[in-house]
Design a protein around this motif. Structure first.
Motif, PDB file in Angstrom:
ATOM      1  N   MET A   1      -0.283  11.866   6.319  1.00  0.00           N
ATOM      2  CA  MET A   1      -0.740  13.054   5.401  1.00  0.00           C
ATOM      3  C   MET A   1      -0.006  14.255   6.140  1.00  0.00           C
ATOM      4  O   MET A   1      -0.156  14.477   7.101  1.00  0.00           O
ATOM      5  N   GLU A  89      -7.258  12.556   1.550  1.00  0.00           N
ATOM      6  CA  GLU A  89      -7.287  11.279   1.768  1.00  0.00           C
ATOM      7  C   GLU A  89      -5.627  10.969   1.632  1.00  0.00           C
ATOM      8  O   GLU A  89      -5.115  11.383   0.548  1.00  0.00           O
ATOM      9  N   PRO A  90      -4.877  10.371   2.700  1.00  0.00           N
ATOM     10  CA  PRO A  90      -3.547  10.162   2.672  1.00  0.00           C
ATOM     11  C   PRO A  90      -3.108   9.279   1.665  1.00  0.00           C
ATOM     12  O   PRO A  90      -2.041   8.872   1.097  1.00  0.00           O
ATOM     13  N   VAL A  91      -4.001   8.138   1.431  1.00  0.00           N
ATOM     14  CA  VAL A  91      -3.782   6.935   0.444  1.00  0.00           C
ATOM     15  C   VAL A  91      -4.800   6.783  -0.646  1.00  0.00           C
ATOM     16  O   VAL A  91      -6.169   6.747  -0.455  1.00  0.00           O
ATOM     17  N   ASP A  92      -4.248   6.764  -1.810  1.00  0.00           N
ATOM     18  CA  ASP A  92      -5.027   6.775  -2.694  1.00  0.00           C
ATOM     19  C   ASP A  92      -4.782   5.367  -3.653  1.00  0.00           C
ATOM     20  O   ASP A  92      -4.051   4.885  -4.071  1.00  0.00           O
ATOM     21  N   CYS A  93      -5.833   4.441  -2.961  1.00  0.00           N
ATOM     22  CA  CYS A  93      -5.828   3.031  -3.384  1.00  0.00           C
ATOM     23  C   CYS A  93      -6.820   2.587  -4.510  1.00  0.00           C
ATOM     24  O   CYS A  93      -7.901   3.013  -4.166  1.00  0.00           O
ATOM     25  N   CYS A 102      -7.614  -2.007  -9.551  1.00  0.00           N
ATOM     26  CA  CYS A 102      -6.412  -2.758  -9.042  1.00  0.00           C
ATOM     27  C   CYS A 102      -6.574  -4.087  -9.160  1.00  0.00           C
ATOM     28  O   CYS A 102      -7.440  -4.738  -8.990  1.00  0.00           O
ATOM     29  N   THR A 110      -4.850  -4.975   2.782  1.00  0.00           N
ATOM     30  CA  THR A 110      -4.627  -3.565   3.093  1.00  0.00           C
ATOM     31  C   THR A 110      -5.544  -2.502   2.750  1.00  0.00           C
ATOM     32  O   THR A 110      -5.553  -1.452   3.423  1.00  0.00           O
ATOM     33  N   LYS A 111      -6.094  -2.775   1.742  1.00  0.00           N
ATOM     34  CA  LYS A 111      -7.215  -1.708   1.327  1.00  0.00           C
ATOM     35  C   LYS A 111      -8.209  -1.405   2.470  1.00  0.00           C
ATOM     36  O   LYS A 111      -8.664  -0.127   2.500  1.00  0.00           O
ATOM     37  N   TRP A 114      -6.454   1.017   4.649  1.00  0.00           N
ATOM     38  CA  TRP A 114      -6.650   2.612   3.782  1.00  0.00           C
ATOM     39  C   TRP A 114      -7.885   3.171   4.158  1.00  0.00           C
ATOM     40  O   TRP A 114      -7.895   4.433   4.156  1.00  0.00           O
ATOM     41  N   LYS A 115      -8.686   2.366   3.512  1.00  0.00           N
ATOM     42  CA  LYS A 115     -10.212   2.675   3.710  1.00  0.00           C
ATOM     43  C   LYS A 115     -10.530   3.353   5.111  1.00  0.00           C
ATOM     44  O   LYS A 115     -11.007   4.427   5.431  1.00  0.00           O
ATOM     45  N   ASN A 118      -8.777   6.523   5.732  1.00  0.00           N
ATOM     46  CA  ASN A 118      -9.396   7.788   4.889  1.00  0.00           C
ATOM     47  C   ASN A 118     -10.712   8.107   5.300  1.00  0.00           C
ATOM     48  O   ASN A 118     -10.795   9.456   5.336  1.00  0.00           O
TER      49      ASN A 118
END
Length: 152
Positions: A1, A89-93, A102, A110-111, A114-115, A118
């Motif tokens: 980020m 949040e650096p990852v928008d999953c 998704c 991997t989610k 990312w969670k 974030n």
């Protein structure tokens, strides 16, 4: 980020505002600009965003400027950054969305990475309050002075 200049400069401007304003003594864009070496035009844009988010209020007229809309202890770095940057949040999953946006969400592990990233970033910026940064700034500026000069 990576934060944009909006977030970086806006945070500096709000620390400055918190340091130099009182409840009834607004701080001008010109004075913040001079102390922080930032463009007045850019600061006006940032202050407009911060005002819209309810973090600052403008005071019109001679001697006007800006004051905090809340106590410094009630404003977090997260509040400031979100007002200026939007989501931090650096990852928008999409797999983290409640509606499961998704197709691979059920089998994707991997989610969870990312969670946690974030959540960690959000928790950190939400725990750092503006009054803490003002205190740190005062300590830094007083480091080279005699104790009696910097008591407050």
């Amino acid at each position: 980020m990576k934060l944009s200049t909006k977030g970086r400069y806006g945070l500096r401007a709000l620390i400055d505002l918190a340091q130099y304003s009182g409840e009834e003594s607004p701080v001008s864009i010109t004075s913040i600009s001079a102390r922080q070496n930032l463009s007045e035009r850019y600061l006006e844009q940032l202050m407009s965003m911060l005002k819209k988010a309810g973090l600052v209020k403008s005071v019109r007229g001679a001697g006007g400027g800006y004051v905090l809309a809340k106590a410094m202890e009630e404003i977090s770095v997260g509040d400031i950054l979100r007002a200026l940057e939007g989501s931090i949040e650096p990852v928008d999953c999409p797999g983290l969305e409640p509606d499961g946006g998704c197709s691979a969400s059920d089998s994707c592990v991997t989610k969870y990475v990312w969670k946690r990233i974030n959540d960690s970033i959000n928790q950190t910026v939400d725990e750092i309050m503006l009054d803490q940064l003002v205190e740190q700034s005062r300590k830094k500026s007083c480091a080279g002075h005699e104790q009696r000069v910097c008591k407050n």
